[in-house]
Enzyme design. Structure first.
Site, PDB file in Angstrom:
ATOM      1  N   HIS A 430      48.070  44.748  44.090  1.00 29.17           N
ATOM      2  CA  HIS A 430      49.145  45.711  43.866  1.00 29.17           C
ATOM      3  C   HIS A 430      49.175  46.807  44.931  1.00 29.17           C
ATOM      4  O   HIS A 430      50.161  47.544  45.046  1.00 29.17           O
ATOM      5  CB  HIS A 430      48.984  46.341  42.473  1.00 29.17           C
ATOM      6  CG  HIS A 430      50.285  46.571  41.776  1.00 29.17           C
ATOM      7  ND1 HIS A 430      51.477  46.736  42.448  1.00 29.17           N
ATOM      8  CD2 HIS A 430      50.594  46.665  40.452  1.00 29.17           C
ATOM      9  CE1 HIS A 430      52.451  46.924  41.585  1.00 29.17           C
ATOM     10  NE2 HIS A 430      51.948  46.887  40.352  1.00 29.17           N
ATOM     11  N   ARG A 431      48.124  46.917  45.726  1.00 34.40           N
ATOM     12  CA  ARG A 431      48.142  47.901  46.814  1.00 34.40           C
ATOM     13  C   ARG A 431      49.186  47.534  47.859  1.00 34.40           C
ATOM     14  O   ARG A 431      49.767  48.414  48.509  1.00 34.40           O
ATOM     15  CB  ARG A 431      46.765  47.977  47.486  1.00 34.40           C
ATOM     16  CG  ARG A 431      45.625  48.421  46.584  1.00 34.40           C
ATOM     17  CD  ARG A 431      44.313  48.416  47.349  1.00 34.40           C
ATOM     18  NE  ARG A 431      44.068  47.115  47.984  1.00 34.40           N
ATOM     19  CZ  ARG A 431      43.184  46.913  48.960  1.00 34.40           C
ATOM     20  NH1 ARG A 431      42.454  47.916  49.418  1.00 34.40           N
ATOM     21  NH2 ARG A 431      43.018  45.704  49.467  1.00 34.40           N
TER      22      ARG A 431
END
Length: 460
Positions: A430-431
């Site tokens: 998700h980064r």
């Protein structure tokens, strides 16, 4: 003469190795090229042989230690007249050396010959009365085998150079060793019976070659055994896998996306191609189609083929497509890599997956075949369950878990019918990957699998 043996550089840019098992101990009288220590480097294992004859006076590292290249790991007392082979400077290797089978060339590093010299006095090819059997027709000066296979051969007194590999990889396996032993025993029994009938010899005992226990073939014995538990060193491939998994979980911000896929058309396409595939010696499963669908989706969503170089603080988008195929083995989960999958046909991908899976299970893949993937697919097969949350193969930003196909009620053209449905689980970092990007990538793959003709229309 005191000789200090240092951790050798086994190539592939590896700077350290983990001590998995010592085959010698202080006080042992050893011979040159006798197996000395098993070392794991990332996902490959090698057996390092004795560089010289002498007496082991000190082991400078214990099982589980991570040792840098160039560090002294053993001290050997040699005769003053002997020159340890490690005094020679090794030449640069021309081929990859860090393999899972210890396939190290003599020119690469002294003390790392393929295997020890023949143990004639213990060999099953020598009869108890000193009369040797005729030499076998097969002989390989530098046999290739995994450390476990070498240990089995040592336990049985088998000279690996005389064992002919049965597979296409030219690597000796445990079944090859056992078949060799059984063949020698049968030959000895027949020969001894003939001599006995002439009054020259009594029948040979069945236990002339000790049969290994089942546990010895499957794993190393536990270090400590208590009444209600047993303890083993947490070393080798399993420890490396644990470290990589923990690093992935601690670093990447995982999120999972799950969706179902109607694979009815894919089943029909596969069935229509199975006969042609079999004619070309190819076992055509669904995984090659999934790999091609992943590649097609990666081309439309290159952010999923990207990694974060944390040291340089840069995003690196790879323009090549190397797909990792998670494979369950006795040593743990390995990820061999189908390189340049975008340039291969479905048939070629199928062949490569089969070759890599077999090599992973046998432990015969090189380090280069276990590294460098840009995206990973893991298929849970018949134990697929409903869905899972796969852990990223860090530093990749996406992974796909394929689950078991099931018959379920689906709606087509407003009508309820029975269809073949497969659930797909995706994990993303998700980064780098937003939720809508991950979902769009997933639906792209699903669209290809539900309409597999597109794979062939868009294939270059």
């Amino acid at each position: 003469m005191r000789f200090e043996f240092r951790m050798p550089d086994i190539g592939e840019g590896v700077s350290e190795g983990e001590i998995v098992e010592w085959h010698v101990k202080p006080g042992d009288n050893v011979e040159e090229e006798q197996a000395m220590v098993e070392v794991t480097t990332d996902k490959a294992s090698v057996t390092i042989d004795m560089p010289t004859s002498g007496v082991v006076t000190e082991l400078c590292a214990k099982v589980g230690d991570i040792v840098n290249v160039g560090t002294v790991i053993a001290v050997i007392e040699t005769k003053a007249s002997e020159k340890p082979s490690s005094s020679r400077r090794p030449s640069a290797p021309a081929t990859p050396a860090a393999t899972a089978v210890g396939d190290i060339k003599d020119s690469l590093l002294p003390g790392m010959a393929a295997f020890q010299k023949s143990r004639q006095k213990n060999s099953p090819t020598t009869q108890g009365n000193g009369h040797s059997q005729p030499p076998p027709p097969y002989f390989a000066d530098k046999p290739m085998a995994t450390p476990a296979t070498r240990k089995l051969a040592r336990d049985l007194g088998v000279d690996l150079r005389q064992v002919k590999p049965s597979g296409d990889s030219a690597r000796v396996t445990k079944p090859d060793v056992m078949n060799f032993v059984n063949g020698v025993e049968q030959h000895m029994a027949a020969s001894n019976y003939m001599h006995s009938s002439q009054g020259a010899m009594t029948p040979a005992r069945r236990d002339s070659v000790p049969a290994p226990k089942k546990a010895e073939l499957l794993s190393e014995p536990p270090t400590q055994v208590h009444d209600m538990e047993e303890r083993r060193p947490f070393v080798g491939i399993r420890r490396r896998i644990a470290e990589r998994m923990q690093h992935a979980k601690n670093t990447a911000a995982h999120f999972t996306f799950v969706e179902e896929c109607d694979v009815g058309r894919l089943q029909d396409l596969r069935e229509s191609l199975k006969e042609e595939a079999q004619a070309n010696d190819v076992k055509l499963a669904y995984l090659p189609f999934i790999v091609k669908a992943v590649v097609a989706a990666l081309k439309k969503h290159p952010e999923l083929n990207t990694i974060l170089d944390e040291e340089a603080n840069e995003l690196v988008t790879r323009k090549y497509h190397h797909i990792g195929i998670a494979t369950a083995t006795e040593r743990g989960l390995l990820v061999p890599v189908v390189r340049n999958a975008d340039q291969l046909s479905v048939m070629e991908v199928a062949k490569e997956i089969e070759r890599l899976a077999k090599g992973a299970r046998e432990g015969s893949l090189s380090t280069s075949e276990l590294h460098g993937s840009t995206f990973t697919v893991t298929s849970l097969g018949k134990h697929g369950g409903l869905f899972a949350t796969p852990v990223l193969n860090f530093p990749e930003v996406g992974i796909l878990a394929v689950h078991r196909m099931r018959q379920r009620a689906i709606v087509k053209d407003g009508q309820i019918t029975i269809g073949n449905v497969m659930l797909l689980s995706f994990s993303f970092d998700h980064r780098l990957i937003d939720g809508h990007v991950g979902a769009a990538f997933a639906y792209e793959i699903i669209h290809y699998l539900e309409n597999p003709g597109r794979l062939f229309l868009e294939m270059r």
